[in-house]
Scaffold this motif. Structure first.
Motif, PDB file in Angstrom:
ATOM      1  N   VAL A 188       0.829  -1.200   0.000  1.00 52.60           N
ATOM      2  CA  VAL A 188       0.000   0.000   0.000  1.00 52.60           C
ATOM      3  C   VAL A 188       0.869   1.259   0.000  1.00 52.60           C
ATOM      4  N   VAL A 189       1.817   1.324   0.949  1.00 48.54           N
ATOM      5  CA  VAL A 189       2.639   2.534   1.080  1.00 48.54           C
ATOM      6  C   VAL A 189       3.503   2.737  -0.156  1.00 48.54           C
ATOM      7  N   ALA A 190       4.111   1.652  -0.682  1.00 45.34           N
ATOM      8  CA  ALA A 190       4.961   1.783  -1.861  1.00 45.34           C
ATOM      9  C   ALA A 190       4.149   2.237  -3.070  1.00 45.34           C
ATOM     10  N   ALA A 191       2.935   1.682  -3.212  1.00 45.03           N
ATOM     11  CA  ALA A 191       2.091   2.084  -4.336  1.00 45.03           C
ATOM     12  C   ALA A 191       1.705   3.553  -4.224  1.00 45.03           C
ATOM     13  N   LEU A 192       1.382   3.998  -3.021  1.00 40.59           N
ATOM     14  CA  LEU A 192       1.028   5.403  -2.830  1.00 40.59           C
ATOM     15  C   LEU A 192       2.229   6.313  -3.082  1.00 40.59           C
ATOM     16  N   ALA A 193       3.411   5.874  -2.645  1.00 40.84           N
ATOM     17  CA  ALA A 193       4.621   6.668  -2.875  1.00 40.84           C
ATOM     18  C   ALA A 193       4.911   6.780  -4.366  1.00 40.84           C
ATOM     19  N   ALA A 194       4.805   5.649  -5.079  1.00 40.70           N
ATOM     20  CA  ALA A 194       5.033   5.679  -6.525  1.00 40.70           C
ATOM     21  C   ALA A 194       4.005   6.558  -7.229  1.00 40.70           C
ATOM     22  N   PHE A 195       2.776   6.517  -6.727  1.00 41.49           N
ATOM     23  CA  PHE A 195       1.718   7.340  -7.307  1.00 41.49           C
ATOM     24  C   PHE A 195       2.053   8.830  -7.171  1.00 41.49           C
ATOM     25  N   LEU A 196       2.513   9.222  -5.983  1.00 42.45           N
ATOM     26  CA  LEU A 196       2.861  10.632  -5.785  1.00 42.45           C
ATOM     27  C   LEU A 196       4.012  11.042  -6.690  1.00 42.45           C
ATOM     28  N   VAL A 197       4.981  10.157  -6.863  1.00 39.35           N
ATOM     29  CA  VAL A 197       6.117  10.476  -7.728  1.00 39.35           C
ATOM     30  C   VAL A 197       5.662  10.570  -9.179  1.00 39.35           C
ATOM     31  N   LYS A 198       4.857   9.603  -9.612  1.00 39.73           N
ATOM     32  CA  LYS A 198       4.434   9.579 -11.003  1.00 39.73           C
ATOM     33  C   LYS A 198       3.548  10.771 -11.363  1.00 39.73           C
ATOM     34  N   ARG A 236       5.788  13.984   2.126  1.00 41.27           N
ATOM     35  CA  ARG A 236       5.755  14.078   3.595  1.00 41.27           C
ATOM     36  C   ARG A 236       4.407  13.626   4.161  1.00 41.27           C
ATOM     37  N   TYR A 237       3.333  13.844   3.394  1.00 41.85           N
ATOM     38  CA  TYR A 237       2.022  13.396   3.885  1.00 41.85           C
ATOM     39  C   TYR A 237       1.996  11.884   4.086  1.00 41.85           C
ATOM     40  N   LEU A 238       2.592  11.185   3.142  1.00 38.71           N
ATOM     41  CA  LEU A 238       2.656   9.726   3.239  1.00 38.71           C
ATOM     42  C   LEU A 238       3.530   9.322   4.422  1.00 38.71           C
ATOM     43  N   HIS A 239       4.673  10.016   4.579  1.00 36.07           N
ATOM     44  CA  HIS A 239       5.571   9.706   5.691  1.00 36.07           C
ATOM     45  C   HIS A 239       4.905   9.983   7.042  1.00 36.07           C
ATOM     46  N   PHE A 240       4.094  11.040   7.097  1.00 36.17           N
ATOM     47  CA  PHE A 240       3.363  11.313   8.352  1.00 36.17           C
ATOM     48  C   PHE A 240       2.543  10.082   8.767  1.00 36.17           C
ATOM     49  N   GLY A 241       1.936   9.435   7.768  1.00 35.45           N
ATOM     50  CA  GLY A 241       1.063   8.305   8.059  1.00 35.45           C
ATOM     51  C   GLY A 241       1.805   7.097   8.576  1.00 35.45           C
ATOM     52  N   TRP A 242       2.786   6.592   7.803  1.00 36.95           N
ATOM     53  CA  TRP A 242       3.421   5.322   8.208  1.00 36.95           C
ATOM     54  C   TRP A 242       4.360   5.495   9.395  1.00 36.95           C
ATOM     55  N   ILE A 243       5.032   6.675   9.473  1.00 40.62           N
ATOM     56  CA  ILE A 243       5.886   6.898  10.652  1.00 40.62           C
ATOM     57  C   ILE A 243       5.029   7.058  11.900  1.00 40.62           C
ATOM     58  N   GLY A 244       3.910   7.768  11.758  1.00 40.82           N
ATOM     59  CA  GLY A 244       2.995   7.905  12.894  1.00 40.82           C
ATOM     60  C   GLY A 244       2.470   6.556  13.351  1.00 40.82           C
ATOM     61  N   ALA A 245       2.203   5.663  12.381  1.00 40.03           N
ATOM     62  CA  ALA A 245       1.714   4.321  12.729  1.00 40.03           C
ATOM     63  C   ALA A 245       2.765   3.549  13.522  1.00 40.03           C
ATOM     64  N   LEU A 246       4.034   3.677  13.124  1.00 44.73           N
ATOM     65  CA  LEU A 246       5.111   2.996  13.859  1.00 44.73           C
ATOM     66  C   LEU A 246       5.236   3.542  15.277  1.00 44.73           C
ATOM     67  N   VAL A 247       5.123   4.871  15.407  1.00 42.96           N
ATOM     68  CA  VAL A 247       5.230   5.491  16.741  1.00 42.96           C
ATOM     69  C   VAL A 247       4.076   5.026  17.634  1.00 42.96           C
ATOM     70  N   VAL A 248       2.854   5.107  17.095  1.00 43.57           N
ATOM     71  CA  VAL A 248       1.685   4.676  17.876  1.00 43.57           C
ATOM     72  C   VAL A 248       1.765   3.177  18.180  1.00 43.57           C
ATOM     73  N   GLY A 249       2.283   2.411  17.228  1.00 54.00           N
ATOM     74  CA  GLY A 249       2.458   0.984  17.460  1.00 54.00           C
ATOM     75  C   GLY A 249       3.423   0.711  18.595  1.00 54.00           C
ATOM     76  N   PHE A 250       4.538   1.469  18.638  1.00 57.55           N
ATOM     77  CA  PHE A 250       5.501   1.315  19.734  1.00 57.55           C
ATOM     78  C   PHE A 250       4.856   1.688  21.069  1.00 57.55           C
ATOM     79  N   LEU A 251       4.081   2.762  21.071  1.00 61.01           N
ATOM     80  CA  LEU A 251       3.402   3.165  22.303  1.00 61.01           C
ATOM     81  C   LEU A 251       2.387   2.100  22.734  1.00 61.01           C
TER      82      LEU A 251
END
Length: 634
Positions: free
Chosen positions: A394-404, A412-427
């Motif tokens: 999902v994330v790779a497809a969305l990243a490629a979509f933004l680039v294309k 950065r919007y995409l990074h906000f999502g997956w990095i935030g998920a990792l942070v919340v997951g750790f918490l």
């Protein structure tokens, strides 16, 4: 007078038995243990030493035969019937007490194993609590030290048990003591203590069960407990059902010494308990609630038996015996369906006995060993690879979509999502081990809701992307300028999709790794960390490959491929979301004859398959059935 009281006691037990059909197996076990312990007071050297006691033994042995006849049909009852007849015959023949003890021990074992009686406490017995309860409830009859000399004992018939008597101590098992505390002894001063919680009754049983042991036994300095021959005795089930005399016969004098030490120090066996024991207790609660007519409670207990117990060892069992894991999962699902359908109580109880038998086999597969290094590595690797791959796509497809679409500066919007998920997951992980215990239902609800939310968003995004492959829509999209096609709201939507997709996988991975960690030793954990690191490496390579080769596709073909990928993932998440909510008990399960593909979220039940089929039909209609999709390009 004493004889009359004994006769009333026998009749009371038999009447209670007839009213409760299978006699309440606990009552039957109580009778068998009673004969095994007290027969020696009636007969010695082939002669009757106490006529009243001997007549009581005859009555009790006949009562045992009658209660066995009321048990559910099957090989266990047939075996017990033969043993019961032999017991009655040997009592009448004034057999040696050792023979009677051996026979009653065999019968006890046959009942516990054949009917899967749960004979272990839910948690570590608290001897301090047990001492307090003894002082409040028992000392007035049994005495401050347990010698049967309490202020109310004078003239009491039969007299209170002397818990410090080494001879009787050697013939009593802890489950028998627990049973007597629970059931009481009819028409005597020993009343049932139903008002006590099961935990308190076990604490009291352990406390009185160790009053006769020596200080040396308490300290554990008498025997060499590192002797591998004693390893089988270091099992809570052995501890609660074996008598010290049986332990000595099976393991030698050191076995009796260890029995005394473990009775006084039960925490030694409770540090690494299997979650399967929780399942066994909850299944008992299912039967109790169902027989009481509370089907809602029975259903909740059945859900907890799966989520809070068996599910925690599923991964480890899968590495050892995948067929057994699937068999148990199906059986526990069928049990929940039986509760919903309101099947007869006897049928439900038979199903529970079968499940408990399967759980016993699973326990044997897992007990006495940690996952091997190879199994730990493989489990850690495939857990992260499977869970991470879905989020990665999902994330790779969305990243490629933004680039294309020339929105690389909005990555950065995409990074906000997956990095935030990792942070919340750790918490989430930190909170689950430090602050709160996440219940099984909460886990499944979180996973289910996240999966179904992701399904809706993925389906929408997939349709939007695929829609751009239509000639007219494609030209309009290009003319509108791809650089302006995504507004801030859409970008934050992609961020949200990135977050919920990754968080669901992180949340599930945390749960799986917690269960895996509990089933590995120090060496296995090192291998598990190696599997975790290797999986991360593979995911990084896969992400690079997806990004690299998706960039080579023409924009229109890229939209088509990505749209199909989003739709496939939506179907997978839909199946997993329904399955999670079914496990939590919020959606019924209707089994159907259909192949199972865990990786694709395809499970053989009507509800999940119906939703996935509905998504497929909706996609076909939206993509090929709408009038706007059939207009020729101009």
């Amino acid at each position: 007078m004493l004889l009359m009281k004994r006769v009333v006691l026998v009749l009371s037990l038999l009447v209670f038995s007839s009213l409760s059909r299978a006699g309440d197996i606990q009552q039957l076990l109580q009778l068998i243990d009673y004969v095994g312990v007290d027969y020696g007071e009636a007969v010695s050297g082939g002669k009757v030493t106490h006529p009243g006691e001997f007549e009581e033994m005859q009555d009790f042995s006949q009562g045992i035969v009658r209660q066995i006849a009321d048990l559910p049909e099957g090989s266990t009852r047939d075996k017990l019937a033969g043993q019961g007849a032999r017991l009655a015959e040997r009592v009448l023949a004034k057999a040696d007490p050792a023979e009677i003890r051996s026979l009653t021990g065999e019968m006890r074992k046959a009942i516990i194993e054949g009917y899967k009686v749960t004979v272990v406490p839910r948690k570590t017995p608290d001897l301090v609590r047990g001492a307090q309860l003894y002082s409040e409830r028992c000392a007035s009859c049994h005495g401050a030290t347990g010698a049967g000399d309490g202020p109310m004992a004078a003239g009491m018939q039969p007299p209170p048990i002397d818990f410090t008597d080494r001879k009787r101590y050697a013939q009593r098992n802890l489950y028998g003591l627990y049973n007597t505390i629970t059931q009481g002894v009819p028409d005597t001063a020993m009343t049932p203590f139903h008002e006590m919680s099961a935990d308190d009754r076990w604490s009291l049983a352990f406390y009185v069960g160790q009053l006769a042991i020596s200080d040396e036994q308490r300290s554990g300095t008498v025997a060499n407990f590192s002797d591998p021959k004693l390893a089988p005795l270091q099992d809570i089930r052995k501890l609660t059902v074996l008598t010290p005399a049986e332990a000595e016969r099976e393991f030698g004098p050191a076995g009796s010494e260890m029995m005394g030490y473990l009775r006084a120090n039960p925490e030694a066996l409770f540090s690494n308990r299997s979650p399967l024991e929780f399942s066994l207790h909850r299944l008992d609660d299912v039967v109790t609630a169902y027989k009481a007519g509370d089907r809602d409670k029975a259903y909740r207990m059945a859900v907890e038996a799966y989520l809070e117990g068996f599910e925690l060892v599923e991964r480890g069992l899968n590495a050892v015996d995948s067929e057994l894991r699937l068999d148990i999962e199906h059986a526990m699902t069928a049990l929940r369906n039986q509760i919903r359908e309101g099947v007869p109580a006897d049928q439900l109880e038979r199903s529970v006995i079968e499940i408990k038998g399967k759980l016993d086999v699973a326990s044997q597969r897992l007990s006495g060993r940690s996952l091997s290094g190879t199994a730990a590595f493989a489990s850690a690797f495939f857990i992260l690879l499977r869970e991470g791959l879905e989020a990665l796509l999902v994330v790779a497809a969305l990243a490629a979509f933004l680039v294309k679409t020339e929105h690389k500066n909005n990555m950065r919007y995409l990074h906000f999502g997956w990095i935030g998920a990792l942070v919340v997951g750790f918490l989430t992980w930190w909170a689950s081990v430090s602050l709160i215990e996440i219940s099984g239902a909460s886990r499944e609800i979180t996973e289910g809701v996240a999966a179904l939310t992701a399904t809706a968003v993925l389906f929408y995004v997939g349709f939007w992307l695929h829609d751009k492959t239509n000639a007219a829509q494609w030209r309009q999209f290009i003319e509108h300028n791809v650089r302006k096609a995504l507004g801030a709201g859409a970008l934050w939507g992609l961020s949200g999709l990135s977050f919920i997709t990754v968080y669901r996988e992180v949340f599930e991975t945390i749960l799986f790794y917690q269960a895996l960690w509990a089933q590995t030793d120090e060496a296995g954990r090192s291998m598990a960390l190696g599997g975790f690191g290797t999986a991360i490496g593979v995911l990084v390579v896969l992400a690079w490959l997806v990004m690299r080769y998706s960039m080579r596709l023409p924009l229109r073909q890229f939209f088509s491929v990505t749209g199909i990928l989003m739709f496939v993932l939506a179907v997978i998440f839909a199946g997993k979301g329904v399955a999670a909510l079914q496990e939590a008990g919020y959606i019924p399960v209707t089994p159907v004859n259909f192949p199972r593909f865990d990786l694709l979220g395809i499970y053989p039940n009507l509800q999940g398959l119906a939703l996935q089929l509905g998504l497929l039909l909706l996609a076909l209609f939206l993509w090929y059935g709408l009038p706007s999709r059939r207009k020729p390009a101009t």
